[in-house]
Design a protein around this motif. Structure first.
Motif, PDB file in Angstrom:
ATOM      1  N   ASN A 280      18.500  -5.544   2.539  1.00 54.99           N
ATOM      2  CA  ASN A 280      19.047  -5.687   1.196  1.00 54.99           C
ATOM      3  C   ASN A 280      17.919  -5.650   0.169  1.00 54.99           C
ATOM      4  OD1 ASN A 280      19.811  -7.420  -1.256  1.00 54.99           O
ATOM      5  ND2 ASN A 280      21.803  -7.106  -0.281  1.00 54.99           N
ATOM      6  N   ILE A 281      17.998  -4.743  -0.794  1.00 51.21           N
ATOM      7  CA  ILE A 281      16.906  -4.565  -1.749  1.00 51.21           C
ATOM      8  C   ILE A 281      16.769  -5.758  -2.700  1.00 51.21           C
ATOM      9  CG2 ILE A 281      18.331  -3.298  -3.411  1.00 51.21           C
ATOM     10  CD1 ILE A 281      15.816  -1.612  -4.016  1.00 51.21           C
ATOM     11  N   LEU A 282      17.882  -6.382  -3.091  1.00 54.05           N
ATOM     12  CA  LEU A 282      17.811  -7.525  -3.999  1.00 54.05           C
ATOM     13  C   LEU A 282      17.090  -8.694  -3.326  1.00 54.05           C
ATOM     14  CD1 LEU A 282      18.481  -8.929  -6.645  1.00 54.05           C
ATOM     15  CD2 LEU A 282      20.730  -9.533  -5.680  1.00 54.05           C
TER      16      LEU A 282
ATOM     17  N   LEU B 285       3.772  -5.754 -11.359  1.00 61.05           N
ATOM     18  CA  LEU B 285       3.060  -4.867 -10.434  1.00 61.05           C
ATOM     19  C   LEU B 285       3.531  -5.074  -9.000  1.00 61.05           C
ATOM     20  CD1 LEU B 285       1.009  -2.713 -11.066  1.00 61.05           C
ATOM     21  CD2 LEU B 285      -0.827  -4.300 -10.486  1.00 61.05           C
ATOM     22  N   ALA B 286       3.756  -6.333  -8.610  1.00 60.62           N
ATOM     23  CA  ALA B 286       4.205  -6.629  -7.249  1.00 60.62           C
ATOM     24  C   ALA B 286       5.610  -6.096  -6.999  1.00 60.62           C
ATOM     25  CB  ALA B 286       4.154  -8.135  -6.999  1.00 60.62           C
ATOM     26  N   LEU B 287       6.480  -6.182  -7.981  1.00 66.03           N
ATOM     27  CA  LEU B 287       7.857  -5.712  -7.802  1.00 66.03           C
ATOM     28  C   LEU B 287       7.928  -4.183  -7.754  1.00 66.03           C
ATOM     29  CD1 LEU B 287       9.792  -8.255 -10.046  1.00 66.03           C
ATOM     30  CD2 LEU B 287       9.667  -8.177  -7.543  1.00 66.03           C
ATOM     31  N   ILE B 288       7.050  -3.520  -8.485  1.00 60.53           N
ATOM     32  CA  ILE B 288       6.965  -2.056  -8.373  1.00 60.53           C
ATOM     33  C   ILE B 288       6.543  -1.684  -6.950  1.00 60.53           C
ATOM     34  CG2 ILE B 288       5.676  -0.013  -9.112  1.00 60.53           C
ATOM     35  CD1 ILE B 288       5.525  -1.268 -11.903  1.00 60.53           C
ATOM     36  N   TRP B 289       5.571  -2.399  -6.421  1.00 58.64           N
ATOM     37  CA  TRP B 289       5.120  -2.178  -5.044  1.00 58.64           C
ATOM     38  C   TRP B 289       6.257  -2.461  -4.046  1.00 58.64           C
ATOM     39  CZ3 TRP B 289       2.728  -0.334  -1.139  1.00 58.64           C
ATOM     40  CH2 TRP B 289       2.479  -1.071   0.024  1.00 58.64           C
ATOM     41  N   ALA B 290       7.060  -3.491  -4.322  1.00 58.56           N
ATOM     42  CA  ALA B 290       8.191  -3.818  -3.442  1.00 58.56           C
ATOM     43  C   ALA B 290       9.184  -2.659  -3.384  1.00 58.56           C
ATOM     44  CB  ALA B 290       8.889  -5.087  -3.938  1.00 58.56           C
ATOM     45  N   LEU B 291       9.439  -2.036  -4.523  1.00 59.93           N
ATOM     46  CA  LEU B 291      10.343  -0.884  -4.563  1.00 59.93           C
ATOM     47  C   LEU B 291       9.764   0.299  -3.787  1.00 59.93           C
ATOM     48  CD1 LEU B 291      11.556  -0.946  -8.283  1.00 59.93           C
ATOM     49  CD2 LEU B 291      12.944  -1.339  -6.229  1.00 59.93           C
ATOM     50  N   VAL B 292       8.483   0.562  -3.988  1.00 59.80           N
ATOM     51  CA  VAL B 292       7.828   1.662  -3.272  1.00 59.80           C
ATOM     52  C   VAL B 292       7.919   1.448  -1.773  1.00 59.80           C
ATOM     53  CG1 VAL B 292       5.601   2.767  -2.818  1.00 59.80           C
ATOM     54  CG2 VAL B 292       6.256   2.206  -5.166  1.00 59.80           C
ATOM     55  N   PHE B 293       7.618   0.233  -1.322  1.00 60.31           N
ATOM     56  CA  PHE B 293       7.662  -0.073   0.110  1.00 60.31           C
ATOM     57  C   PHE B 293       9.087   0.070   0.645  1.00 60.31           C
ATOM     58  CE2 PHE B 293       7.701  -2.689   3.896  1.00 60.31           C
ATOM     59  CZ  PHE B 293       6.458  -2.455   4.472  1.00 60.31           C
ATOM     60  N   HIS B 294      10.061  -0.414  -0.110  1.00 62.16           N
ATOM     61  CA  HIS B 294      11.460  -0.351   0.323  1.00 62.16           C
ATOM     62  C   HIS B 294      11.914   1.084   0.556  1.00 62.16           C
ATOM     63  CE1 HIS B 294      15.800  -1.134   0.434  1.00 62.16           C
ATOM     64  NE2 HIS B 294      15.920  -0.164  -0.463  1.00 62.16           N
ATOM     65  N   PHE B 295      11.589   1.973  -0.367  1.00 62.92           N
ATOM     66  CA  PHE B 295      12.086   3.337  -0.279  1.00 62.92           C
ATOM     67  C   PHE B 295      11.261   4.228   0.660  1.00 62.92           C
ATOM     68  CE2 PHE B 295      14.032   2.149  -4.412  1.00 62.92           C
ATOM     69  CZ  PHE B 295      15.354   2.428  -4.074  1.00 62.92           C
ATOM     70  N   ILE B 296      10.018   3.884   0.886  1.00 65.50           N
ATOM     71  CA  ILE B 296       9.171   4.711   1.754  1.00 65.50           C
ATOM     72  C   ILE B 296       9.138   4.189   3.181  1.00 65.50           C
ATOM     73  CG2 ILE B 296       6.805   5.503   2.186  1.00 65.50           C
ATOM     74  CD1 ILE B 296       6.398   5.680  -0.787  1.00 65.50           C
TER      75      ILE B 296
ATOM     76  N   ALA C 139       2.839  -3.184   9.340  1.00 61.49           N
ATOM     77  CA  ALA C 139       3.124  -2.783   7.959  1.00 61.49           C
ATOM     78  C   ALA C 139       3.496  -3.989   7.101  1.00 61.49           C
ATOM     79  CB  ALA C 139       4.255  -1.753   7.934  1.00 61.49           C
ATOM     80  N   LEU C 140       4.151  -4.991   7.702  1.00 55.66           N
ATOM     81  CA  LEU C 140       4.534  -6.184   6.945  1.00 55.66           C
ATOM     82  C   LEU C 140       3.314  -7.028   6.572  1.00 55.66           C
ATOM     83  CD1 LEU C 140       7.777  -7.271   8.852  1.00 55.66           C
ATOM     84  CD2 LEU C 140       7.600  -6.218   6.579  1.00 55.66           C
ATOM     85  N   VAL C 141       2.347  -7.115   7.488  1.00 59.54           N
ATOM     86  CA  VAL C 141       1.109  -7.829   7.154  1.00 59.54           C
ATOM     87  C   VAL C 141       0.408  -7.110   6.008  1.00 59.54           C
ATOM     88  CG1 VAL C 141      -1.133  -8.628   7.984  1.00 59.54           C
ATOM     89  CG2 VAL C 141       0.839  -8.662   9.520  1.00 59.54           C
ATOM     90  N   LEU C 142       0.348  -5.794   6.105  1.00 60.20           N
ATOM     91  CA  LEU C 142      -0.265  -5.016   5.033  1.00 60.20           C
ATOM     92  C   LEU C 142       0.509  -5.210   3.733  1.00 60.20           C
ATOM     93  CD1 LEU C 142      -2.417  -2.961   4.182  1.00 60.20           C
ATOM     94  CD2 LEU C 142      -0.840  -1.135   4.868  1.00 60.20           C
ATOM     95  N   TYR C 143       1.836  -5.283   3.845  1.00 59.49           N
ATOM     96  CA  TYR C 143       2.667  -5.456   2.657  1.00 59.49           C
ATOM     97  C   TYR C 143       2.325  -6.738   1.906  1.00 59.49           C
ATOM     98  CZ  TYR C 143       6.583  -6.226  -0.431  1.00 59.49           C
ATOM     99  OH  TYR C 143       7.344  -6.470  -1.553  1.00 59.49           O
TER     100      TYR C 143
END
Length: 275
Positions: free
Chosen positions: A207-209, A189-200, A142-146
């Motif tokens: 740490n989210i920050l 766009l990348a930071l929105i994706w970072a939030l989606v990945f973090h919560f899902i 999942a991290l490679v995909l991320y």
């Protein structure tokens, strides 16, 4: 052009997702190696080497030396070298962003020997870090995909934001079409994706920050990868590295940002103690 890009992406993205999530790490390592060799062939084609036999010999030598390095050297040595390469590339891009390369640097980038050494260091670091990222952590696939999706979204966000709002040039001497507005679009766009990945999925830094800051950093280093390829292409006065992928140019054009992002992302996770 946009239609071709979308069709190619629609075909390739599901295949990439399936490969990363379903295949064993050893097979994924081989796939990254194959992609790197295709990019290396295009890279050699940018130089003054026109003889396909010579290019095939150099490609074989690159494969052997890279494989030998991965088998005999500590992973930390390869990753440290990769980090040094991208730090040097960042300084180069910053210094020559708005003024032409001097003659010495142009001659250096046009050198076949330099191109071969650069390929060996960059591609070996890329393949090694991709393999480690996929296998080292429990959520490695999942991290490679991320990191791949991060770069893809940053590229798309940068393209559309730059086209719509672009006014302030980012590196006019290297890539005249890139703008700071494009950078901002890439980050959003990348930071929105970072939030989606973090919560899902959850992020390995907990740490989210830290996760958001790391994602922003990866976007910036991916731009360095893109600009470094542009330096090579401008040295040889070519637009695309190839035409392998309709609407996207060559393989090297597709992975130039990833060549920087994947190693730096992997090293960052190790330094930050990701779990």
């Amino acid at each position: 052009m946009l239609k071709q890009r979308l069709i190619t992406a629609a075909i390739l993205i599901p295949l990439v997702v399936w490969a990363l999530l379903d295949l064993q790490s050893g097979v994924v390592l081989l796939l990254f190696t194959a992609v790197s060799l295709l990019a290396a062939w295009e890279w050699l084609s940018l130089t003054d080497i026109k003889n396909n036999t010579i290019k095939a010999i150099l490609l074989s030598l690159l494969f052997l030396l890279g494989g030998l390095a991965m088998l005999s050297l500590p992973v930390t040595a390869i990753l440290s070298t990769s980090l040094f390469v991208w730090l040097s590339a960042t300084l180069l891009v910053i210094f020559f962003a708005n003024k032409p390369l001097n003659v010495a640097f142009v001659n250096l980038f046009r050198s076949s020997v330099f191109a071969f050494i650069a390929m060996l260091l960059i591609l070996t670091g890329f393949v090694t870090s991709a393999g480690l990222l996929h296998s080292h952590w429990e959520q490695g696939p999942a991290l490679v995909l991320y990191v791949l999706v991060t770069v893809w979204l940053a590229d798309s966000g940068g393209y559309f934001a730059g086209k719509r709002f672009g006014k302030h040039k980012l590196a006019v001497a290297i890539s005249p079409n890139k703008t700071w507005e494009g950078v901002y679009g890439a980050l959003v766009l990348a930071l929105i994706w970072a939030l989606v990945f973090h919560f899902i999925v959850g992020n390995p830094l907990q740490n989210i920050l830290s996760w958001m800051l790391l994602t922003g950093f990866i976007v910036m280093i991916s731009i360095v990868g893109d600009l470094l390829e542009s330096v090579f292409k401008r040295s040889f006065q070519v637009k695309d590295s190839g035409q392998l992928l309709p609407g996207h140019g060559g393989m090297l054009d597709r992975i130039d940002s990833l060549l920087a992002a994947v190693p730096v992302f992997t090293v960052s996770l190790l330094i930050l103690g990701a779990r």
